[in-house]
Each structure stands twice: as structure tokens, then as C-alpha cells.
Design an enzyme around this catalytic site. Structure first.
Site, mmCIF file in Angstrom:
data_model
loop_
_atom_site.group_PDB
_atom_site.id
_atom_site.type_symbol
_atom_site.label_atom_id
_atom_site.label_comp_id
_atom_site.label_asym_id
_atom_site.label_seq_id
_atom_site.Cartn_x
_atom_site.Cartn_y
_atom_site.Cartn_z
ATOM 1 N N ALA A 155 13.318 18.089 22.032
ATOM 2 C CA ALA A 155 13.210 17.524 20.806
ATOM 3 C C ALA A 155 12.653 16.175 20.530
ATOM 4 O O ALA A 155 11.978 15.630 21.374
ATOM 5 C CB ALA A 155 14.818 16.836 20.695
ATOM 6 N N LYS A 156 12.132 16.202 19.230
ATOM 7 C CA LYS A 156 11.845 14.866 18.931
ATOM 8 C C LYS A 156 12.814 14.050 18.106
ATOM 9 O O LYS A 156 13.419 14.867 17.418
ATOM 10 C CB LYS A 156 10.805 15.253 17.948
ATOM 11 C CG LYS A 156 9.376 15.941 18.603
ATOM 12 C CD LYS A 156 8.343 16.031 17.319
ATOM 13 C CE LYS A 156 7.047 16.483 18.039
ATOM 14 N NZ LYS A 156 6.142 16.697 16.740
ATOM 15 N N ASN A 189 -0.973 30.130 -15.836
ATOM 16 C CA ASN A 189 -1.541 29.901 -14.851
ATOM 17 C C ASN A 189 -2.954 30.686 -14.766
ATOM 18 O O ASN A 189 -2.796 31.706 -14.882
ATOM 19 C CB ASN A 189 -0.948 30.262 -13.415
ATOM 20 C CG ASN A 189 -1.659 29.754 -12.000
ATOM 21 O OD1 ASN A 189 -2.779 29.670 -12.233
ATOM 22 N ND2 ASN A 189 -0.799 29.654 -11.069
ATOM 23 N N HIS A 232 -2.006 10.893 -12.624
ATOM 24 C CA HIS A 232 -2.718 12.038 -11.612
ATOM 25 C C HIS A 232 -2.064 11.640 -10.140
ATOM 26 O O HIS A 232 -1.823 12.409 -9.294
ATOM 27 C CB HIS A 232 -4.191 11.750 -11.747
ATOM 28 C CG HIS A 232 -4.935 12.697 -10.542
ATOM 29 N ND1 HIS A 232 -5.206 13.927 -10.946
ATOM 30 C CD2 HIS A 232 -5.249 12.534 -9.325
ATOM 31 C CE1 HIS A 232 -5.972 14.509 -9.883
ATOM 32 N NE2 HIS A 232 -5.906 13.625 -8.820
ATOM 33 N N HIS A 258 2.594 18.752 -10.353
ATOM 34 C CA HIS A 258 2.888 20.040 -10.693
ATOM 35 C C HIS A 258 3.625 21.039 -10.126
ATOM 36 O O HIS A 258 3.817 20.622 -8.684
ATOM 37 C CB HIS A 258 1.425 20.959 -10.860
ATOM 38 C CG HIS A 258 0.916 21.521 -9.962
ATOM 39 N ND1 HIS A 258 0.067 20.671 -8.878
ATOM 40 C CD2 HIS A 258 0.860 22.800 -9.229
ATOM 41 C CE1 HIS A 258 -0.131 21.638 -8.042
ATOM 42 N NE2 HIS A 258 0.018 22.751 -8.211
ATOM 43 N N CYS A 288 30.390 28.538 -2.184
ATOM 44 C CA CYS A 288 31.427 27.531 -2.589
ATOM 45 C C CYS A 288 32.290 27.240 -1.266
ATOM 46 O O CYS A 288 32.590 25.827 -0.990
ATOM 47 C CB CYS A 288 32.565 28.062 -3.495
ATOM 48 S SG CYS A 288 31.863 27.929 -5.431
HETATM 49 ZN ZN LIG Z 1 -5.133 14.968 -12.631
HETATM 50 ZN ZN LIG Z 2 29.873 29.560 -5.460
#
Ligand SMILES: [Zn+2]
Ligand SMILES: [Zn+2]
Length: 330
Positions: free
Chosen positions: A21-22, A73, A110, A163, A196
Site C-alpha cells: 500500500a501507499k 466534434n 482557458h 471541456h 438503491c
Molecule cells: Zn482555450
Molecule cells: Zn435505484
């Protein structure tokens, strides 16, 4: 002692092996701050360069300019003018590469990311996700809509500007279908949505809960495949992302940003992928599927054993990761 843990929905196993582990804080990457400018002349997504992308299919205006744009795209792996017909090549099956791929430009600035955006920008992003999800779900040939965000080179993007992407496909792949079969079988047997039930159990056990809001819960799952894998589930049963109402959507934007802030500040801005997993369009209102977001910080790389068996070795206890993220000040 290492242990196998089973994902109660997909039935996949992982190995939690903390011997190698770390501790969570040992994952802190060595990399410097990204140090990006707020605007770049040569960035196709920065304001002023709108002609470098196809015209927007959706946008949110702000004054004279825009605060969010969704564009087709330009370098899409799939194209929308093709057919979905299956074809034979000898014994092999193929089809034209039909699909719709869009890019959500989340902000004009940006050098932001979800963790550092104004909350309004994150709400706009969540709103755009739902708008485009609903619009694309009306396209007759589309069976599955996947919304995802690749952040950083280790997550598969070299484009710096903030994005996300949406890809709508006429195919539901086995990777998506198999857990659906499993959850359907569980529902046939026990009469309830197994997601659930799993959420109720995580609430009861508490140790893997990172944050809870009115409508959502963020956890590091019991059978996490990699360190700091995080999932956000709606607490109200809904199979499709398209069916969240306005109030839930704003709450979703908040918990998504909070969770990504914990990862950003706690793990020092790691690369990550997140994916919104929603039911296929035909199953948009079923009792057995429950939509969610999975966030995978890119801290490790799957190697031979993982690729060979699909059994992931996770060297960190999800309980420790959840504790660590819970403690991060945001
Ligand atoms: Zn940009
Ligand atoms: Zn559910």
C-alpha cells in the site's frame, strides 16, 4: 491480509492488497502546477476563435459573448450522416461508423477546471449535459448516450481548454449491457433496485461516504478498482440522467464540484476521467437501473494482470480514501 471484494451489481471482483500500500497522501503527484494562461491565441475553444469549430448546437450567452458552447466534434470517431445497418464481411460483422459526437466548452476561460470554476459555470455545464442528453435521445437511431470528461494527458486529452464530451451511439456494448442484466436479474429476484439497496448499505456503514447532499451521495465504492475511485449516485431512484429535474440538477452541479475540489486540493490536481453512466435510451425509465457518475483519478495504470483478468488490484482501502477526501477543506 489481502482480500477479494465483489461489486454487488456487476459481480466483478477486485483485490484490495494494502500490503503494497501507499497511504492516500503518498499518491500526491510530483508534477508542478499546470501554470496555464487564461487565454490562448491558438486555442480553438478560446473566445475569438469560434470560427475554428463548427457552429454551436447549443450555447449560453453572457452579455456580448458566451459562457458555454456545445459544438460538434470536428475530429469525431463517429459521423452522423451514416446508416446503422449491420453488414457482413465473410464471417465478420461490421457497420458504418454512425454516431453523434459533441464537445461541451464549459467556460471561455482557458485555465479553469471544474474544481476552480465559478459555481455558475458548473451549473451551466450540468444544464448543458441534460439539454444535449435530451436532444440526442430523440434521435431515432441512438441507443446510448455517454457524457464524459477527460482531464489531463494521463486521462487521454492534450486539449487544455476546459471541456467535456458527449458521444451518442447506435450500439449498447457488452460492458454496459452486462451490469444491466445483473441488475435486472437482482430486481426480478428481490423486487428492488440493487443500486438503491447498495446506497442504503453505504449510508448505514458510513465509512465510505465522502459527502451527502439533499439529492446525492458521493462515495468511494466498497469494491473500488483503483485508488480514489469515486461515485456520485442520486438518492432518488432514477434510471436516466435525462430525467433529473431542475432542483436535482443544481444540487448535482454542487456535489460534482465539491467532490472534484476534494480531489483537486487533496491529491494536488491529478488527471482524471469521469463518466456519467445512464441507462440506454430504451431503458430510460426502469426499476432496475440507476444512473451515476464514476470519477477515476489517474494515479495508477492497469497492468498485465488487470488487462488479462479484469480483476483490478487496488493497493488502497476505499475506506481510507473516503476518509482522506472527507477531511479535505474545500
Ligand atoms: Zn482555450
Ligand atoms: Zn435505484
Amino acid at each position: 491480509m489481502p482480500e477479494f471484494r465483489q461489486n454487488m451489481i456487476s459481480k466483478e471482483w477486485v483485490i484490495i492488497a494494502t500490503e503494497r500500500a501507499k497511504r492516500p497522501d503518498q499518491f500526491l503527484p510530483k508534477k508542478e502546477e499546470r501554470g496555464l494562461p487564461s487565454h490562448r491565441e491558438d486555442c480553438p475553444f478560446c473566445p475569438g476563435n469560434e470560427s475554428m469549430t463548427p457552429p454551436a448546437v447549443f450555447s449560453i450567452e453572457k452579455g456580448e459573448s458566451w459562457s458555454l458552447r456545445v459544438v460538434p466534434n470536428k475530429f469525431a470517431a463517429l459521423q452522423s450522416h451514416l446508416t446503422t445497418e449491420r453488414k457482413r464481411e465473410g464471417r465478420f460483422l461490421k457497420a458504418d461508423g454512425f454516431g453523434i459526437a459533441e464537445v461541451i466548452i464549459e467556460t471561455p476561460i482557458h485555465n479553469r477546471t471544474i474544481a476552480t470554476m465559478d459555481p455558475e459555470e458548473v451549473r451551466n455545464t450540468a444544464f448543458a449535459y441534460r439539454e444535449r442528453y435530451l436532444a440526442l435521445s430523440k434521435v431515432k437511431q441512438i441507443d446510448l448516450i455517454t457524457i464524459f470528461r477527460n482531464y489531463g494527458e494521463r486521462a487521454g486529452t492534450s486539449l487544455e481548454h476546459p471541456h467535456s464530451q458527449i458521444i451518442a451511439t447506435p450500439i449498447v456494448p457488452p460492458h454496459v449491457r452486462n451490469p444491466l442484466y445483473q441488475s435486472q436479474l437482482a430486481c426480478d429476484t428481490y423486487g428492488n433496485c440493487i443500486y438503491c439497496e447498495m446506497i442504503d448499505e453505504e449510508v448505514r456503514q458510513e465509512v465510505r461516504v465522502i459527502q451527502e447532499s439533499e439529492y446525492f451521495i458521493a462515495i468511494c465504492p466498497f469494491a473500488s478498482r483503483s485508488p480514489f475511485e469515486t461515485r456520485i449516485y442520486p438518492k432518488i431512484h432514477r434510471s436516466s440522467f435525462g430525467s433529473v429535474n431542475d432542483e436535482e440538477l443544481m444540487d448535482f452541479a454542487k456535489i460534482l464540484q465539491d467532490t472534484l475540489k476534494r480531489i483537486y486540493y487533496g491529491l494536488q490536481n491529478p488527471d482524471y476521467n469521469y463518466i456519467i453512466r445512464s441507462a440506454p435510451i430504451e431503458d430510460c425509465d426502469v426499476k432496475y437501473h440507476h444512473w451515476y457518475v464514476v470519477i477515476v483519478p489517474k494515479l495508477t495504470t492497469p497492468a498485465g494482470f488487470e488487462i488479462g483478468t479484469g480483476i483490478y488490484i487496488n493497493t488502497t482501502l476505499p475506506e481510507d480514501c473516503a476518509h482522506f477526501l472527507r477531511e479535505v477543506e474545500i
